[in-house]
Design a protein around this motif. Structure first.
Motif, PDB file in Angstrom:
ATOM      1  N   ALA A  73      31.912  17.937  42.389  1.00 18.67           N
ATOM      2  CA  ALA A  73      32.959  16.915  42.458  1.00 18.67           C
ATOM      3  C   ALA A  73      33.193  16.409  43.876  1.00 18.67           C
ATOM      4  CB  ALA A  73      34.249  17.465  41.865  1.00 18.67           C
ATOM      5  N   ARG A  74      33.165  17.306  44.857  1.00 20.83           N
ATOM      6  CA  ARG A  74      33.392  16.901  46.242  1.00 20.83           C
ATOM      7  C   ARG A  74      32.278  15.980  46.737  1.00 20.83           C
ATOM      8  NH1 ARG A  74      37.377  15.807  49.337  1.00 20.83           N
ATOM      9  NH2 ARG A  74      36.135  13.959  49.733  1.00 20.83           N
ATOM     10  N   GLN A  75      31.048  16.297  46.384  1.00 19.53           N
ATOM     11  CA  GLN A  75      29.921  15.477  46.809  1.00 19.53           C
ATOM     12  C   GLN A  75      29.917  14.127  46.111  1.00 19.53           C
ATOM     13  OE1 GLN A  75      27.112  18.620  45.865  1.00 19.53           O
ATOM     14  NE2 GLN A  75      26.455  18.737  48.001  1.00 19.53           N
ATOM     15  N   VAL A  76      30.343  14.097  44.850  1.00 19.56           N
ATOM     16  CA  VAL A  76      30.467  12.826  44.142  1.00 19.56           C
ATOM     17  C   VAL A  76      31.488  11.938  44.848  1.00 19.56           C
ATOM     18  CG1 VAL A  76      31.280  11.735  42.012  1.00 19.56           C
ATOM     19  CG2 VAL A  76      29.751  13.703  41.894  1.00 19.56           C
ATOM     20  N   VAL A 131      31.452   9.194  38.511  1.00 18.22           N
ATOM     21  CA  VAL A 131      32.159   9.721  37.345  1.00 18.22           C
ATOM     22  C   VAL A 131      32.483  11.171  37.644  1.00 18.22           C
ATOM     23  CG1 VAL A 131      32.163  10.040  34.842  1.00 18.22           C
ATOM     24  CG2 VAL A 131      30.748   8.236  35.865  1.00 18.22           C
ATOM     25  N   SER A 132      33.777  11.489  37.709  1.00 16.32           N
ATOM     26  CA  SER A 132      34.188  12.845  38.059  1.00 16.32           C
ATOM     27  C   SER A 132      35.621  13.073  37.598  1.00 16.32           C
ATOM     28  CB  SER A 132      34.060  13.065  39.573  1.00 16.32           C
ATOM     29  OG  SER A 132      34.344  14.410  39.918  1.00 16.32           O
ATOM     30  N   PHE A 133      36.140  14.268  37.914  1.00 19.43           N
ATOM     31  CA  PHE A 133      37.511  14.586  37.528  1.00 19.43           C
ATOM     32  C   PHE A 133      38.427  14.724  38.737  1.00 19.43           C
ATOM     33  CE2 PHE A 133      35.172  18.477  38.044  1.00 19.43           C
ATOM     34  CZ  PHE A 133      36.028  19.343  38.701  1.00 19.43           C
ATOM     35  N   THR A 134      37.915  14.443  39.914  1.00 22.88           N
ATOM     36  CA  THR A 134      38.738  14.417  41.117  1.00 22.88           C
ATOM     37  C   THR A 134      38.626  13.043  41.761  1.00 22.88           C
ATOM     38  OG1 THR A 134      36.937  15.210  42.543  1.00 22.88           O
ATOM     39  CG2 THR A 134      38.372  16.882  41.546  1.00 22.88           C
ATOM     40  N   SER A 194      31.252  29.044  41.555  1.00 21.61           N
ATOM     41  CA  SER A 194      31.650  29.480  42.890  1.00 21.61           C
ATOM     42  C   SER A 194      32.713  28.561  43.459  1.00 21.61           C
ATOM     43  CB  SER A 194      30.437  29.493  43.819  1.00 21.61           C
ATOM     44  OG  SER A 194      30.056  28.162  44.140  1.00 21.61           O
ATOM     45  N   HIS A 195      33.159  28.887  44.657  1.00 19.34           N
ATOM     46  CA  HIS A 195      34.173  28.071  45.329  1.00 19.34           C
ATOM     47  C   HIS A 195      33.643  26.691  45.709  1.00 19.34           C
ATOM     48  CE1 HIS A 195      37.206  31.221  45.616  1.00 19.34           C
ATOM     49  NE2 HIS A 195      36.230  32.077  45.896  1.00 19.34           N
ATOM     50  N   HIS A 196      32.331  26.477  45.629  1.00 21.01           N
ATOM     51  CA  HIS A 196      31.756  25.158  45.908  1.00 21.01           C
ATOM     52  C   HIS A 196      31.996  24.184  44.758  1.00 21.01           C
ATOM     53  CE1 HIS A 196      29.758  26.557  49.531  1.00 21.01           C
ATOM     54  NE2 HIS A 196      29.257  27.579  48.857  1.00 21.01           N
ATOM     55  N   SER A 197      32.375  24.698  43.597  1.00 20.57           N
ATOM     56  CA  SER A 197      32.588  23.844  42.423  1.00 20.57           C
ATOM     57  C   SER A 197      34.046  23.415  42.332  1.00 20.57           C
ATOM     58  CB  SER A 197      32.187  24.600  41.152  1.00 20.57           C
ATOM     59  OG  SER A 197      32.583  23.881  40.002  1.00 20.57           O
ATOM     60  N   GLY A 198      34.265  22.150  41.957  1.00 19.64           N
ATOM     61  CA  GLY A 198      35.631  21.667  41.778  1.00 19.64           C
ATOM     62  C   GLY A 198      36.348  22.372  40.641  1.00 19.64           C
TER      63      GLY A 198
END
Length: 299
Positions: A134-137, A150-153, A200-204
């Motif tokens: 999500a952060r990279q998107v 397209v994302s949730f953040t 992991s913590h890398h995932s939104g």
């Protein structure tokens, strides 16, 4: 029907001469010599069989018929410009490249059916999918590396438009042979003491899960971690544990993983379309965006 015996160059010569009121000024504007421009106007008058301009040594004036014809000539040239613009837009729409950034669950389960429909409608358009977390998107859209995402953040980003597309619930993914596979629901608190697979913590998604877990009387333990939900599902499929995942990440017909809704509380996330507020999409990017919306509505 009377045949038109003049070309657009002659029509343009007349309109510019009438507007400038001078053969010399009109010739300069059209990058022609004054005699060449005069000949074009004369050919137009011959074709029409009527005088459009009154010439003097210093000035050019419209005749009464010329005044009427000027309005029609302008409309014809404007209509031609609009037609050329429409053709150009269609060519841009049918050929080119669109880059869309999206989270992996969208790339794996929502986007394929969209791209299939889009390829049928726009076979000449290439599509580059950036399937990232999500952060990279979010960053790809902000930096302009993607036309849209397209994302949730992203709903809190002032530089972005976030247009809600759908809501999806978090479910528990588990092997089909697990004792809970046939249940109607599972409470989050029941996960304590179970072997869990987590992102992991890398995932939104981890932020969402941590917020839920923090409210539980006993904290479940993640025995395995993956950067993406797809990796977590692979470990669930291998029988290494269960995973709390967004529903869209798992196909309903998956042969080796089942899903059960998680309750107490029910947790949902909203998927949306991300676009920079200062960016106007190209016709082909807008067409793909519209296709995502339309495919979701009819799904």
């Amino acid at each position: 029907m009377r045949r038109i015996n003049f070309d657009m160059g002659e029509l343009m010569a007349f309109v510019v001469t009438a507007e400038k009121g001078s053969f010399r000024l009109a010739a300069d504007a059209l990058y022609l010599s004054a005699p060449a421009l005069s000949r074009r106007v004369e050919r137009l008058e011959t074709a029409l069989g009527i005088r459009l301009l009154e010439r003097t040594t210093r000035h050019v004036a419209l005749t009464a018929v010329g005044q009427e014809f000027l309005q029609e000539a302008r409309a014809a040239l404007n209509g031609l410009d609009e037609a050329v613009q429409r053709v150009g837009d269609q060519l841009k729409l049918r050929r080119g490249r669109v880059t869309v950034a999206c989270i992996p669950s969208v790339a794996g389960n929502l986007l394929p059916q969209v791209l299939k429909a889009f390829a049928t409608a726009q076979p000449e358009v290439q599509v580059h999918v950036l399937d990232e977390n999500a952060r990279q998107v979010l960053d790809a859209v902000l930096r302009g590396e993607a036309d849209f995402g397209v994302s949730f953040t992203g709903s809190q980003e002032s530089a972005l438009r976030f247009d809600a597309l759908t809501r999806e619930r978090y479910v528990l993914a588990l092997p089909p042979g697990h004792a809970w596979a046939g249940r109607r629901e599972v409470a989050w608190s029941e996960l304590a003491g179970e072997r869990l697979v987590s992102v992991s913590h890398h995932s939104g998604n981890r932020l969402v899960l941590d917020q839920v877990m923090a409210e539980l009387p006993e904290q479940p333990v993640a025995w395995y971690e993956c950067n993406h939900v797809s990796g977590a599902l692979a470990l669930v499929e291998a029988g290494l544990g269960m995973a709390a995942i967004p529903q869209l990440a798992l196909e309903p017909s998956h042969p080796r993983v089942r899903s059960v809704p998680l309750t107490q509380p029910e947790v949902w996330r909203t998927l949306g379309l991300l676009q920079r507020r200062d960016r106007v999409l190209s016709p082909m990017a807008q067409a793909l965006r519209d296709c995502i919306v339309q495919t979701h509505k009819t799904a």
